[in-house]
Design a protein around this motif. Structure first.
Motif, mmCIF file in Angstrom:
data_model
loop_
_atom_site.group_PDB
_atom_site.id
_atom_site.type_symbol
_atom_site.label_atom_id
_atom_site.label_comp_id
_atom_site.label_asym_id
_atom_site.label_seq_id
_atom_site.Cartn_x
_atom_site.Cartn_y
_atom_site.Cartn_z
ATOM 1 N N MET A 1 0.839 -1.191 0.000
ATOM 2 C CA MET A 1 0.000 0.000 0.000
ATOM 3 C C MET A 1 0.881 1.250 0.000
ATOM 4 O O MET A 1 1.729 1.429 0.868
ATOM 5 N N LEU A 2 0.691 2.107 -1.003
ATOM 6 C CA LEU A 2 1.489 3.316 -1.126
ATOM 7 C C LEU A 2 0.992 4.388 -0.158
ATOM 8 O O LEU A 2 -0.188 4.712 -0.130
ATOM 9 N N LYS A 3 1.940 4.934 0.617
ATOM 10 C CA LYS A 3 1.627 6.043 1.515
ATOM 11 C C LYS A 3 2.481 7.252 1.128
ATOM 12 O O LYS A 3 3.667 7.114 0.829
ATOM 13 N N ILE A 4 1.838 8.411 1.142
ATOM 14 C CA ILE A 4 2.492 9.656 0.736
ATOM 15 C C ILE A 4 2.376 10.678 1.868
ATOM 16 O O ILE A 4 1.310 10.826 2.467
ATOM 17 N N TYR A 5 3.480 11.382 2.125
ATOM 18 C CA TYR A 5 3.425 12.468 3.094
ATOM 19 C C TYR A 5 2.767 13.668 2.420
ATOM 20 O O TYR A 5 3.270 14.191 1.422
ATOM 21 N N ASN A 6 1.640 14.095 2.967
ATOM 22 C CA ASN A 6 0.874 15.210 2.421
ATOM 23 C C ASN A 6 1.199 16.479 3.209
ATOM 24 O O ASN A 6 0.933 16.549 4.419
ATOM 25 N N THR A 7 1.795 17.451 2.538
ATOM 26 C CA THR A 7 2.148 18.707 3.215
ATOM 27 C C THR A 7 0.924 19.357 3.852
ATOM 28 O O THR A 7 1.025 19.971 4.926
ATOM 29 N N ALA A 8 -0.232 19.222 3.204
ATOM 30 C CA ALA A 8 -1.448 19.880 3.707
ATOM 31 C C ALA A 8 -1.857 19.352 5.077
ATOM 32 O O ALA A 8 -2.241 20.116 5.960
ATOM 33 N N SER A 9 -1.760 18.037 5.268
ATOM 34 C CA SER A 9 -2.159 17.442 6.556
ATOM 35 C C SER A 9 -0.976 17.227 7.486
ATOM 36 O O SER A 9 -1.149 16.874 8.650
ATOM 37 N N ARG A 10 0.224 17.389 6.938
ATOM 38 C CA ARG A 10 1.463 17.122 7.679
ATOM 39 C C ARG A 10 1.480 15.700 8.219
ATOM 40 O O ARG A 10 1.906 15.445 9.354
ATOM 41 N N SER A 11 1.019 14.776 7.405
ATOM 42 C CA SER A 11 0.982 13.380 7.852
ATOM 43 C C SER A 11 1.114 12.440 6.653
ATOM 44 O O SER A 11 0.922 12.839 5.495
ATOM 45 N N LEU A 12 1.448 11.194 6.972
ATOM 46 C CA LEU A 12 1.545 10.142 5.967
ATOM 47 C C LEU A 12 0.134 9.620 5.694
ATOM 48 O O LEU A 12 -0.573 9.224 6.622
ATOM 49 N N GLU A 13 -0.271 9.627 4.435
ATOM 50 C CA GLU A 13 -1.627 9.211 4.078
ATOM 51 C C GLU A 13 -1.596 8.105 3.030
ATOM 52 O O GLU A 13 -0.730 8.098 2.147
ATOM 53 N N GLU A 14 -2.553 7.197 3.125
ATOM 54 C CA GLU A 14 -2.704 6.186 2.088
ATOM 55 C C GLU A 14 -3.088 6.877 0.785
ATOM 56 O O GLU A 14 -3.945 7.764 0.770
ATOM 57 N N PHE A 15 -2.439 6.476 -0.297
ATOM 58 C CA PHE A 15 -2.713 7.111 -1.585
ATOM 59 C C PHE A 15 -3.947 6.495 -2.235
ATOM 60 O O PHE A 15 -3.987 5.304 -2.516
#
Length: 475
Positions: A1-15
């Protein structure tokens, strides 16, 4: 499962893309008024591996990366040289492509230029005026920041604090010092286009909104760029785009870290930069790309030529193994090594696990070299035992590395090309090695040593195994 750090949420999110199996990605490109520096290379490599990895995962990716070809810096350069802005932009777009090719950067799906999208830009500005988010003053059009209630949500900045900040430009035309230009009235010796507000040119921020939405729609999956673009550029893109459409602009915001010299950001404005061309005079493009991959894309890189030398030595170790594999005897039925077998069989999975964790290229590279180490140990052992190596190890390893190299853009050169400069006559070297082998066979060691010395003078290093001789060029 690909996870991306989202600057908007400042967290690692499942893509989770908007459409199954499809990804729309926009990355802010260069302003074309000069040669690219290592900071530009860092961003290009970071988003190139993201693009490549998304395709590796099976996504159909539309990757849009623009050229800013109308800008104050371009205008200044054109006026200094007494040429048109088009000439400056065309010159440095050509130079950009030459640099990117040497870094093995894949071409994006679409590479729009701002000057080719004036119609879309004007339509977007008109829409913002009609909706009450923008206003015109004497041929200039500004975006009213206070009208957008979520302003600051990407950069997590407070609008009241920004308003009182000393760094905000003072402009009597603006209703609020934070308001930014969507359209600029033309001045003497500037490019200009007709608009409802008179002759002028677009502001920087509106260009990216217009181009990204034209090719990817009003909402898309990924928007990226250097971390210096978070504020104000990307913040302003969100404000103007979401005000115009009423929809979420981009779902995931990805930003790469700076390249630093002596702990300071590398930039032309600070004068502490190296162009890509400066570096490529001493190191090849694969070495520079590999050096940039050794730091996670979100972390700052401390640039040094010592670091590039270490990167080159690491690639030497990898290609030395490839050369050993190409030259060593292999057979279908011979000694097994369970540790190596497990390492090769799991290499792609370990690579994917690393990349799934926010495109962790340094970890992925570490997995490659863990297997490289075991393979070298295995070849050492089979050479000592005078037995051939197991052919399926070779085939499985090379197959895995072919897939990995297509994502990372390194490890894909032939060992011959890596170790042999263009000025080396390969046929002459091979003939000398055969001549030396004949001399050794007839125990004419004086001639054999003389040939070794002759080759050594040319920088050719010989490595004798039981039934063959490997050679490489000293680097």
């Amino acid at each position: 499962m690909l996870k991306i750090y989202n600057t908007a949420s400042r967290s690692l999110e499942e893509f989770k893309p908007l459409k199954d199996g499809k990804v729309g990605m926009y990355v802010c490109g260069v302003t074309v008024y000069d040669f690219c520096h290592i900071g530009h290379a860092r961003s290009a490599v970071a988003f190139d591996i993201i693009y490549r990895y998304l395709k590796f995962k099976g996504y159909d990716v539309v990757f849009v990366k623009n050229f800013t070809d109308v800008d104050d810096k371009i205008i200044k350069r054109a006026n200094q040289e007494g040429v048109s802005c088009d000439e400056i932009a065309s010159r440095y777009i050509k130079e950009y492509y030459e640099d990117m090719e040497k870094l093995s950067i894949e071409r994006p799906t679409v590479e729009p230029k701002a000057t080719e999208h004036i119609k879309e830009i004007i339509e977007l500005v008109k829409k913002l005026i009609d909706k009450g988010y923008a206003y015109e003053v004497d041929g200039d059009v500004y975006y009213s920041v206070e009208k957008f209630k979520d302003y600051g949500k990407l950069s997590h900045k407070n609008i009241e604090e920004l308003k009182s900040g000393a760094r905000v430009e003072i402009n009597d035309k603006k209703r609020n010092p934070l308001d930014f230009a969507l359209w600029k009235k033309s001045k003497e010796n500037e490019p200009a286009w007709d608009s409802p507000w008179g002759k002028g040119r677009p502001g920087w921020h509106i260009e990216c909104s217009a181009m990204s939405m034209k090719y990817l729609g009003e909402s898309f999956d990924i928007h990226g760029g250097g971390e210096d673009l978070i504020f104000p550029h990307h913040e302003n893109e969100i404000a103007q785009s979401e005000a115009a459409t009423g929809k979420e602009f981009a779902r995931y915001w990805i930003h790469n870290g700076f390249v630093r010299i002596n702990k300071e950001k590398m930039s032309k404005s600070l004068g502490n930069f190296f162009t890509i061309r400066d570096v490529l005079k001493q190191f090849n493009g694969e070495t520079l790309r590999y050096f940039l991959l050794l730091t996670h894309y979100r972390s700052p890189i401390d640039f040094s030529f010592e670091g590039l030398t270490a990167a080159k030595e690491a690639l030497n170790r990898y290609y030395n193994l490839i050369q050993r594999i190409e030259n060593a005897p292999f057979d279908k039925n011979t000694e097994e090594d369970k540790e190596l077998e497990s390492s090769i069989d799991t290499l792609l999975d370990r690579f994917e696990n690393a990349m799934d964790n926010d495109f962790n290229a340094p970890k992925a590279i570490g997995e490659v070299f863990a297997t490289v180490k075991l393979f070298n140990q295995y070849l050492d052992s089979v050479e000592k035992s005078n037995k051939p190596a197991l052919k399926r190890y070779k085939d499985a390893f090379l197959d895995a590395m072919d897939k990995i190299s297509k994502v990372l853009g390194v490890f894909g050169t032939s060992s011959a090309k890596w170790f042999i400069p263009e000025d080396i006559d390969v046929e002459w070297v091979e003939s000398k090695i055969k001549e030396r082998a004949s001399a050794r066979k007839r125990k004419d060691y004086k001639t054999a040593d003389a040939i070794r010395d002759e080759l050594a003078e040319k920088g050719i290093i010989l490595e004798d195994a039981k039934d063959y001789t490997r050679w490489k060029v000293k680097k």
